[in-house]
Design a protein around this motif. Structure first.
Motif, PDB file in Angstrom:
ATOM      1  N   PHE A 264       0.822  -1.216   0.000  1.00 27.47           N
ATOM      2  CA  PHE A 264       0.000   0.000   0.000  1.00 27.47           C
ATOM      3  C   PHE A 264       0.853   1.261   0.000  1.00 27.47           C
ATOM      4  CE2 PHE A 264      -3.665  -2.616   1.535  1.00 27.47           C
ATOM      5  CZ  PHE A 264      -4.545  -2.264   0.522  1.00 27.47           C
ATOM      6  N   ILE A 265       1.942   1.278   0.786  1.00 24.64           N
ATOM      7  CA  ILE A 265       2.807   2.465   0.827  1.00 24.64           C
ATOM      8  C   ILE A 265       3.490   2.663  -0.522  1.00 24.64           C
ATOM      9  CG2 ILE A 265       4.897   3.445   1.859  1.00 24.64           C
ATOM     10  CD1 ILE A 265       4.060   2.123   4.506  1.00 24.64           C
ATOM     11  N   CYS A 266       3.960   1.561  -1.123  1.00 23.95           N
ATOM     12  CA  CYS A 266       4.608   1.659  -2.449  1.00 23.95           C
ATOM     13  C   CYS A 266       3.614   2.158  -3.501  1.00 23.95           C
ATOM     14  CB  CYS A 266       5.159   0.298  -2.859  1.00 23.95           C
ATOM     15  SG  CYS A 266       6.621  -0.210  -1.948  1.00 23.95           S
ATOM     16  N   ALA A 267       2.390   1.618  -3.471  1.00 23.96           N
ATOM     17  CA  ALA A 267       1.379   2.029  -4.455  1.00 23.96           C
ATOM     18  C   ALA A 267       1.040   3.503  -4.292  1.00 23.96           C
ATOM     19  CB  ALA A 267       0.132   1.172  -4.290  1.00 23.96           C
ATOM     20  N   ASP A 268       0.893   3.950  -3.045  1.00 16.97           N
ATOM     21  CA  ASP A 268       0.588   5.366  -2.800  1.00 16.97           C
ATOM     22  C   ASP A 268       1.743   6.258  -3.256  1.00 16.97           C
ATOM     23  OD1 ASP A 268      -0.814   7.640  -1.583  1.00 16.97           O
ATOM     24  OD2 ASP A 268       0.776   7.572  -0.095  1.00 16.97           O
ATOM     25  N   THR A 269       2.973   5.822  -2.991  1.00 19.85           N
ATOM     26  CA  THR A 269       4.148   6.586  -3.418  1.00 19.85           C
ATOM     27  C   THR A 269       4.198   6.702  -4.942  1.00 19.85           C
ATOM     28  OG1 THR A 269       5.374   5.806  -1.483  1.00 19.85           O
ATOM     29  CG2 THR A 269       6.666   6.709  -3.291  1.00 19.85           C
ATOM     30  N   ALA A 270       3.903   5.602  -5.632  1.00 17.03           N
ATOM     31  CA  ALA A 270       3.915   5.612  -7.101  1.00 17.03           C
ATOM     32  C   ALA A 270       2.851   6.544  -7.654  1.00 17.03           C
ATOM     33  CB  ALA A 270       3.709   4.194  -7.623  1.00 17.03           C
ATOM     34  N   LEU A 271       1.653   6.510  -7.068  1.00 17.90           N
ATOM     35  CA  LEU A 271       0.578   7.389  -7.527  1.00 17.90           C
ATOM     36  C   LEU A 271       0.939   8.860  -7.313  1.00 17.90           C
ATOM     37  CD1 LEU A 271      -2.578   5.460  -6.236  1.00 17.90           C
ATOM     38  CD2 LEU A 271      -1.904   5.799  -8.620  1.00 17.90           C
ATOM     39  N   THR A 272       1.540   9.148  -6.169  1.00 21.86           N
ATOM     40  CA  THR A 272       1.942  10.528  -5.874  1.00 21.86           C
ATOM     41  C   THR A 272       2.998  11.012  -6.858  1.00 21.86           C
ATOM     42  OG1 THR A 272       1.478  10.166  -3.516  1.00 21.86           O
ATOM     43  CG2 THR A 272       2.874  12.046  -4.084  1.00 21.86           C
ATOM     44  N   ALA A 273       3.951  10.128  -7.185  1.00 23.96           N
ATOM     45  CA  ALA A 273       5.026  10.501  -8.115  1.00 23.96           C
ATOM     46  C   ALA A 273       4.494  10.755  -9.515  1.00 23.96           C
ATOM     47  CB  ALA A 273       6.080   9.407  -8.142  1.00 23.96           C
ATOM     48  N   MET A 274       3.453  10.001  -9.913  1.00 19.66           N
ATOM     49  CA  MET A 274       2.912  10.126 -11.274  1.00 19.66           C
ATOM     50  C   MET A 274       1.861  11.227 -11.407  1.00 19.66           C
ATOM     51  SD  MET A 274       2.581   6.177 -12.596  1.00 19.66           S
ATOM     52  CE  MET A 274       1.444   5.697 -11.293  1.00 19.66           C
ATOM     53  N   ALA A 275       1.392  11.726 -10.283  1.00 19.76           N
ATOM     54  CA  ALA A 275       0.280  12.685 -10.325  1.00 19.76           C
ATOM     55  C   ALA A 275       0.721  14.039 -10.866  1.00 19.76           C
ATOM     56  CB  ALA A 275      -0.304  12.860  -8.927  1.00 19.76           C
ATOM     57  N   THR A 276      -0.171  14.676 -11.609  1.00 17.40           N
ATOM     58  CA  THR A 276       0.017  16.051 -12.064  1.00 17.40           C
ATOM     59  C   THR A 276      -0.979  16.929 -11.310  1.00 17.40           C
ATOM     60  OG1 THR A 276       0.623  15.265 -14.268  1.00 17.40           O
ATOM     61  CG2 THR A 276      -0.004  17.586 -14.058  1.00 17.40           C
ATOM     62  N   PRO A 277      -0.514  17.948 -10.598  1.00 19.63           N
ATOM     63  CA  PRO A 277      -1.432  18.774  -9.801  1.00 19.63           C
ATOM     64  C   PRO A 277      -2.580  19.325 -10.633  1.00 19.63           C
ATOM     65  CG  PRO A 277       0.847  19.315  -9.292  1.00 19.63           C
ATOM     66  CD  PRO A 277       0.884  18.377 -10.454  1.00 19.63           C
ATOM     67  N   GLY A 278      -3.819  19.131 -10.153  1.00 22.02           N
ATOM     68  CA  GLY A 278      -4.995  19.661 -10.812  1.00 22.02           C
ATOM     69  C   GLY A 278      -5.511  18.832 -11.960  1.00 22.02           C
ATOM     70  N   VAL A 279      -4.808  17.736 -12.289  1.00 25.00           N
ATOM     71  CA  VAL A 279      -5.224  16.885 -13.407  1.00 25.00           C
ATOM     72  C   VAL A 279      -5.584  15.503 -12.861  1.00 25.00           C
ATOM     73  CG1 VAL A 279      -4.554  15.838 -15.611  1.00 25.00           C
ATOM     74  CG2 VAL A 279      -3.692  18.109 -14.979  1.00 25.00           C
ATOM     75  N   PRO A 280      -6.844  15.051 -13.043  1.00 21.63           N
ATOM     76  CA  PRO A 280      -7.233  13.732 -12.527  1.00 21.63           C
ATOM     77  C   PRO A 280      -6.531  12.613 -13.293  1.00 21.63           C
ATOM     78  CG  PRO A 280      -8.996  14.668 -13.843  1.00 21.63           C
ATOM     79  CD  PRO A 280      -7.968  15.739 -13.705  1.00 21.63           C
ATOM     80  N   PHE A 281      -6.295  11.503 -12.603  1.00 21.49           N
ATOM     81  CA  PHE A 281      -5.650  10.351 -13.242  1.00 21.49           C
ATOM     82  C   PHE A 281      -6.502   9.794 -14.386  1.00 21.49           C
ATOM     83  CE2 PHE A 281      -2.744   9.881  -9.611  1.00 21.49           C
ATOM     84  CZ  PHE A 281      -1.608   9.447 -10.272  1.00 21.49           C
ATOM     85  N   THR A 282      -7.801   9.740 -14.144  1.00 17.99           N
ATOM     86  CA  THR A 282      -8.700   9.055 -15.081  1.00 17.99           C
ATOM     87  C   THR A 282     -10.110   9.612 -14.937  1.00 17.99           C
ATOM     88  OG1 THR A 282      -9.636   6.893 -15.661  1.00 17.99           O
ATOM     89  CG2 THR A 282      -9.091   7.250 -13.356  1.00 17.99           C
ATOM     90  N   ASP A 283     -10.938   9.346 -15.935  1.00 19.77           N
ATOM     91  CA  ASP A 283     -12.343   9.732 -15.861  1.00 19.77           C
ATOM     92  C   ASP A 283     -13.208   8.581 -15.356  1.00 19.77           C
ATOM     93  OD1 ASP A 283     -11.795  12.261 -16.861  1.00 19.77           O
ATOM     94  OD2 ASP A 283     -11.913  11.559 -18.949  1.00 19.77           O
ATOM     95  N   SER A 284     -12.638   7.400 -15.215  1.00 20.14           N
ATOM     96  CA  SER A 284     -13.400   6.228 -14.786  1.00 20.14           C
ATOM     97  C   SER A 284     -13.766   6.325 -13.306  1.00 20.14           C
ATOM     98  CB  SER A 284     -12.591   4.956 -15.039  1.00 20.14           C
ATOM     99  OG  SER A 284     -13.182   3.858 -14.396  1.00 20.14           O
TER     100      SER A 284
END
Length: 481
Positions: A264-284
């Motif tokens: 869970f910590i690794c997955a959260d870290t990966a999501l944080t690293a890939m995130a662009t501020p103000g832009v959602p990951f997906t529309d799903s």
């Protein structure tokens, strides 16, 4: 009498002298050191420190007017808030894994793959790569029960295993993003994160190799036995080690208390690293809910609590039919963990009072016109700040703030990556009683303060200096500009 360097010297004498010379309990020595440091620090220094941290002038003035007891209690509480739940739940995970036989099952499986002689190397490499996405203290909590179980299985090399865990986790924490310190550093010094990850991994593997050789030497010179502890009695671990394979939980079940927080910590870290501020990951909607779930369980406190629940369930399954229930095991774990929390929080209070003296700014001012070569200077600044106030992250921030302007200099003869790596290696020197991580390792491993000072502290000095040499050679041969 108000020079931060003098105040630092007095604090060092009180804490080290109190623990080693007067045989004071570390909790009392650290609080006494924090009190004296706070007493010697002028209000103007406290106010200036707060302003440099981004505090509003009114709030900074209010902090300077607070009485000493309140300031110490605040820093004590801040440290406790960071590590309290982690340590308590980690103590429960460790106790449950030892009592249920989960740690024993993992060790037996590991030995089948590595053999007895290569087991310390497996601990070293595992802690390094686990330490990249996971906080340093979490790695220590998760792997220390395995070191105890492994020592009873092979009958030797307890100090070697402890130092291998420490070496891997410590170097990953200051060299390889997405660990918090390196993440700040790459932003401040404009280093591409991918380049820092590759460079940090290469330098990190070289430094932990030198750490491994030091650990081998220290283990031979100061062989340290596995001692009785409130939450890990030797007779209980020996009884579990004598069980047949069929009496132990399966490997998959045994790994759950470690894998759940890790994944869970690794997955959260990966999501944080890939995130662009103000832009959602997906529309799903489904994926958005899944991401929210991962972010929720990826919080380090919630992740470790989840691992604790898994460990309790494994223990309950193994103790099914037993009349004693789980309460005695949890109580023993919390009594042990409570002592570690108090000592670590007192160390945080002492370090916090040192920071309020303005020691970091004093060191920055002393080194701003230092005409030394930039790479050793970066290392030196980070090392002095780390030694003075105890936090590797503060050392990274201070040194990168001083050198960020130089890093963007077009006439620099090598890539700023090398400055960043030098700062990361320098931030490892020198851990002692003002460092919360020092106390976590010391108390979870049951090393005495003297044993920790002559093994853990020089281990990180050796690895940090090795990193400096490697970085200087690489900058000469492969400047990357």
């Amino acid at each position: 009498m108000t020079d931060p360097l003098l105040i630092l010297a007095v604090g060092v004498v009180i804490v080290v002298g109190g623990i080693i010379g007067l045989k004071l309990h570390p909790f009392l020595a650290l609080l006494l050191g924090a009190f004296v440091v706070a007493l010697m620090t002028p209000a103007s220094a406290i106010e200036q420190f707060a302003i440099t941290k981004g505090t509003a002038p009114v709030a900074a003035a209010a902090l300077a007017k607070k009485n000493i007891g309140e300031r110490i209690a605040t820093e004590f509480g801040v440290t406790c808030g960071k590590i309290g739940i982690l340590i308590a739940m980690a103590a429960i995970i460790g106790k449950c894994m030892l009592e249920s036989g989960a740690a024993e099952r993992i060790i037996r499986s590991m030995l089948r793959i590595t053999g007895v002689e290569r087991a310390p190397i497996a601990f070293l490499i595992s802690s390094f790569f686990i330490g990249i996405p996971v906080f340093f203290d979490t790695v220590i909590f998760l792997m220390m029960p395995l070191a105890k179980a492994m020592t009873l299985r092979i009958g030797k090399n307890y100090l070697l295993l402890v130092l291998c865990i420490m070496a891997g986790a410590a170097m990953a924490n200051s060299l390889v993003p997405p660990a918090p310190g390196p993440l700040f550093l790459v932003g401040e010094m404009h280093i591409p994160i991918g380049m820092m990850m590759i460079g940090g991994t290469i330098v990190g593997l070289m430094t932990i190799t030198s750490g491994y050789f030091f650990a081998l030497w220290a283990n031979k010179k100061w062989p340290t036995p596995l001692r009785d502890a409130m939450d890990a009695r030797l007779e209980d671990i020996k009884a579990i080690a004598a069980k047949e394979d069929k009496q132990l939980p399966g490997l998959g079940v045994s790994l759950l208390p470690v894998l759940i927080p890790l994944v869970f910590i690794c997955a959260d870290t990966a999501l944080t690293a890939m995130a662009t501020p103000g832009v959602p990951f997906t529309d799903s909607p489904f994926l958005l809910k899944l991401i929210s779930l991962i972010k929720f369980f990826g919080d380090k406190n919630i992740a470790v609590v989840s691992g604790g629940i898994a460990a309790l369930l494994v223990l309950a399954r193994q103790k099914k039919g037993s009349k004693e229930g789980l309460t005695p095991f949890v109580q023993a774990a919390l009594m042990s963990g409570g002592g570690i929390i108090l000592i670590t929080a007192a160390g945080g209070a002492f370090g916090g009072m040192l920071q309020q003296t303005g020691i970091s700014a004093r060191i920055a001012d002393m080194t701003k016109d230092y005409q030394m070569a930039l790479i050793p200077m970066a290392f030196f600044i980070a090392a002095v700040v780390r030694t003075a106030q105890g936090s590797a992250t503060v050392a990274l921030i201070t040194a990168s703030g001083i050198l960020s302007g130089m890093a963007s200099n077009a006439s620099l003869g090598f890539h700023p990556l090398y400055l960043g790596l030098a700062i990361g290696c320098g931030s490892k020197l020198v851990p002692w009683m003002n460092d919360a991580g020092f106390w976590i390792v010391c108390k979870l491993s049951n090393l005495t303060e003297q044993e920790a000072l002559k093994t853990i502290s020089p281990l990180l000095v050796v690895m940090g200096l090795t990193g400096l040499v490697v970085i200087m050679i690489a900058a000469q041969l492969f400047p990357l500009v």
